[in-house]
Design a protein around this motif. Structure first.
Motif, PDB file in Angstrom:
ATOM      1  N   ASP A 189       0.835  -1.210   0.000  1.00 49.65           N
ATOM      2  CA  ASP A 189       0.000   0.000   0.000  1.00 49.65           C
ATOM      3  C   ASP A 189       0.866   1.254   0.000  1.00 49.65           C
ATOM      4  OD1 ASP A 189      -2.271  -1.508  -0.015  1.00 49.65           O
ATOM      5  OD2 ASP A 189      -2.969  -0.927   1.973  1.00 49.65           O
TER       6      ASP A 189
ATOM      7  N   ASN B 245       1.257   4.674  -2.810  1.00 50.87           N
ATOM      8  CA  ASN B 245       0.751   5.973  -2.364  1.00 50.87           C
ATOM      9  C   ASN B 245       1.594   7.133  -2.903  1.00 50.87           C
ATOM     10  OD1 ASN B 245      -1.459   5.198  -0.902  1.00 50.87           O
ATOM     11  ND2 ASN B 245      -0.455   5.286   1.089  1.00 50.87           N
TER      12      ASN B 245
ATOM     13  N   SER C 181       4.068   8.152   3.778  1.00 51.96           N
ATOM     14  CA  SER C 181       2.798   7.472   4.011  1.00 51.96           C
ATOM     15  C   SER C 181       2.863   6.732   5.343  1.00 51.96           C
ATOM     16  CB  SER C 181       2.502   6.470   2.891  1.00 51.96           C
ATOM     17  OG  SER C 181       2.231   7.129   1.678  1.00 51.96           O
TER      18      SER C 181
ATOM     19  N   LYS D 128      -0.818   0.336 -10.147  1.00 54.98           N
ATOM     20  CA  LYS D 128      -2.018   1.108  -9.827  1.00 54.98           C
ATOM     21  C   LYS D 128      -2.484   1.830 -11.085  1.00 54.98           C
ATOM     22  CE  LYS D 128      -3.531   4.720  -6.537  1.00 54.98           C
ATOM     23  NZ  LYS D 128      -3.081   5.560  -5.399  1.00 54.98           N
TER      24      LYS D 128
ATOM     25  N   CYS E  93      -9.084   0.908  -5.013  1.00 55.69           N
ATOM     26  CA  CYS E  93      -8.413   1.860  -4.131  1.00 55.69           C
ATOM     27  C   CYS E  93      -9.043   3.243  -4.319  1.00 55.69           C
ATOM     28  CB  CYS E  93      -6.913   1.911  -4.411  1.00 55.69           C
ATOM     29  SG  CYS E  93      -6.466   2.381  -6.094  1.00 55.69           S
TER      30      CYS E  93
ATOM     31  N   ASP F 153      -8.743   7.553  -2.850  1.00 54.76           N
ATOM     32  CA  ASP F 153      -8.074   8.540  -2.018  1.00 54.76           C
ATOM     33  C   ASP F 153      -8.719   9.903  -2.205  1.00 54.76           C
ATOM     34  OD1 ASP F 153      -6.893   9.588  -4.427  1.00 54.76           O
ATOM     35  OD2 ASP F 153      -5.272   8.150  -4.227  1.00 54.76           O
TER      36      ASP F 153
ATOM     37  N   SER G  30      -3.364  13.510   2.141  1.00 51.43           N
ATOM     38  CA  SER G  30      -4.493  12.712   1.639  1.00 51.43           C
ATOM     39  C   SER G  30      -4.745  11.511   2.532  1.00 51.43           C
ATOM     40  CB  SER G  30      -4.228  12.235   0.202  1.00 51.43           C
ATOM     41  OG  SER G  30      -3.108  11.370   0.157  1.00 51.43           O
TER      42      SER G  30
ATOM     43  N   ASN H 250      -5.991   7.514   2.135  1.00 47.25           N
ATOM     44  CA  ASN H 250      -6.046   6.493   1.099  1.00 47.25           C
ATOM     45  C   ASN H 250      -6.640   5.200   1.658  1.00 47.25           C
ATOM     46  OD1 ASN H 250      -3.968   7.874  -0.963  1.00 47.25           O
ATOM     47  ND2 ASN H 250      -3.179   8.055   1.125  1.00 47.25           N
ATOM     48  N   LYS H 251      -7.441   4.533   0.833  1.00 47.57           N
ATOM     49  CA  LYS H 251      -8.027   3.259   1.230  1.00 47.57           C
ATOM     50  C   LYS H 251      -7.750   2.224   0.153  1.00 47.57           C
ATOM     51  CE  LYS H 251     -10.433   0.178   3.409  1.00 47.57           C
ATOM     52  NZ  LYS H 251      -9.868  -0.491   4.610  1.00 47.57           N
TER      53      LYS H 251
ATOM     54  N   THR I 208      -6.064   1.267   5.475  1.00 44.51           N
ATOM     55  CA  THR I 208      -6.202   2.720   5.416  1.00 44.51           C
ATOM     56  C   THR I 208      -4.845   3.359   5.703  1.00 44.51           C
ATOM     57  OG1 THR I 208      -8.502   2.646   6.132  1.00 44.51           O
ATOM     58  CG2 THR I 208      -7.332   4.726   6.426  1.00 44.51           C
TER      59      THR I 208
ATOM     60  N   ASN J 228      -1.129  10.102   3.848  1.00 46.57           N
ATOM     61  CA  ASN J 228       0.036  10.576   3.120  1.00 46.57           C
ATOM     62  C   ASN J 228       0.152  12.083   3.245  1.00 46.57           C
ATOM     63  OD1 ASN J 228       1.062  11.661   0.174  1.00 46.57           O
ATOM     64  ND2 ASN J 228       2.186   9.848   0.846  1.00 46.57           N
TER      65      ASN J 228
END
Length: 347
Positions: free
Chosen positions: A51, A55, A76, A252, A312, A314, A329, A331-332, A336, A339
């Motif tokens: 994760d 990010n 992050s 991503k 995902c 954010d 931010s 993010n999920k 969780t 960042n």
């Protein structure tokens, strides 16, 4: 620089410390159970590292003008859920291992409390007890930090190319040589500028895709007496190289939207993220009784793969201040995470 790399590779550093004590220790249970136990213990950090590497790629949907650029520095913080800080030994399907005390079967994961885990006994195929040891302590850290530096460049109209790179560095870890390297590449394209119907709407919209890869390895030296408990000893074949290898790949892609209001930019994204972490321990090892009777003969005993993929999302804010910007931010993805960072550049 080395301190930043060590923090960046926090998951691997934790893993190395574990491998030189507890991963090696659980080889006394045989190859199958050692892999099952290590998988349950290390899973939270493998997921969190994936994760974290996915990010911080963007803080706006707007792209640079051609040849514009920016430097971003961010950190992050990935929160490991409470449910992932322990695991139940009775649910792992262990073959040779079982809790010494049937009532004490909940063990900490690497993200769990820094306390000695339950003691487990090792039995042979005939049900005789041949050894025992405690499952590894947690590290008492359920938030995993992953710092990152990157550069974005407006290479083509409405298109940014984003690069991340850490050259392979060597580090001495108590006599064991470690090597760590990382690279990543992302592309962001503001497609809204090509669609007349929505071109004039007061927001930016981009598609985004990225790929990154981290490679690390460490020597594992086993000296006589390191893993002997009086009844059972573990030795390594010095003619082979004992090496722990660690590889994480992440990807991503998705959609980014942002709206600039004065010095404030509101941004959000939705897409698909994927991470895969492979952990391998190479070399030849023997588990023997104190009289030299062979119990297990193991070759390349640890082979683990951790995978995560799914939707995902954010959302965050960026604040423009003179020649630099501050951004943050939420993010999920699998977990969780949060960042935050700073950006310097020319658009």
């Amino acid at each position: 620089m080395k301190k930043m790399i060590l923090l960046f590779c926090a998951g691997f550093i934790f893993l190395t410390a574990y491998s030189q004590t507890d991963v090696i220790q659980v080889l006394k249970a045989g190859k199958k159970d050692a892999n099952v136990l290590a998988m349950a213990y290390l899973n939270p950090y493998a997921m969190a590292l994936g994760d974290g590497l996915n990010n911080g790629w963007y803080n706006t949907a707007k792209t640079h003008k051609q040849f514009g650029f920016d430097f971003n520095f961010s950190v992050s913080a990935i929160q490991v859920p409470k449910s992932e800080t322990t695991f139940d030994l009775n649910l792992l399907g262990l073959t040779n291992l079982s809790p010494e005390n049937a009532a004490n079967h909940i063990a900490p994961t690497v993200a769990g409390t820094d306390q000695v885990g339950p003691r487990v006994i090792v039995k042979d195929d005939e049900g005789n007890t041949i050894s025992s040891f405690n499952t590894p302590n947690g590290l008492g850290l359920d938030v995993v930090p992953v710092p990152m530096a990157q550069i974005g460049f407006g290479l083509l109209p409405h298109t940014d190319v984003i690069g991340r790179f850490v050259p392979k560095l060597k580090y001495d870890n108590n006599g064991d040589e470690m090597k760590i390297g990382f690279w990543g590449l992302g592309v962001k394209h503001n497609f809204k500028e090509w669609i007349p119907v929505i071109k004039s709407l007061p927001f930016d919209a981009s598609v985004f895709a990225s790929y990154s890869e981290m490679n690390a390895q460490s020597e594992i030296k086993i000296r006589p007496g390191d893993f002997s408990d009086g009844d059972v000893r573990l030795t390594a074949d010095n003619a082979t190289n004992q090496i722990l290898k660690f590889n994480t790949k992440t990807s991503k892609f998705g959609l980014i939207l942002s709206k600039k209001i004065g010095i404030l930019t509101v941004f959000g994204g939705i897409g698909h993220s994927k991470s895969e972490t492979a952990i391998n321990l190479f070399g030849k090892y023997k588990v023997e009784t104190s009289t030299g009777e062979l119990i297990f003969d193991l070759t390349d005993p640890i082979d683990l793969t951790f995978e995560s993929k799914g939707i995902c999302m954010d959302a965050g804010l960026r604040l423009k201040l003179a020649f630099f910007s501050l951004f943050g931010s939420v993010n999920k993805a699998e977990y969780t995470s949060y960042n935050a960072g700073v950006s310097f550049g020319f658009r």
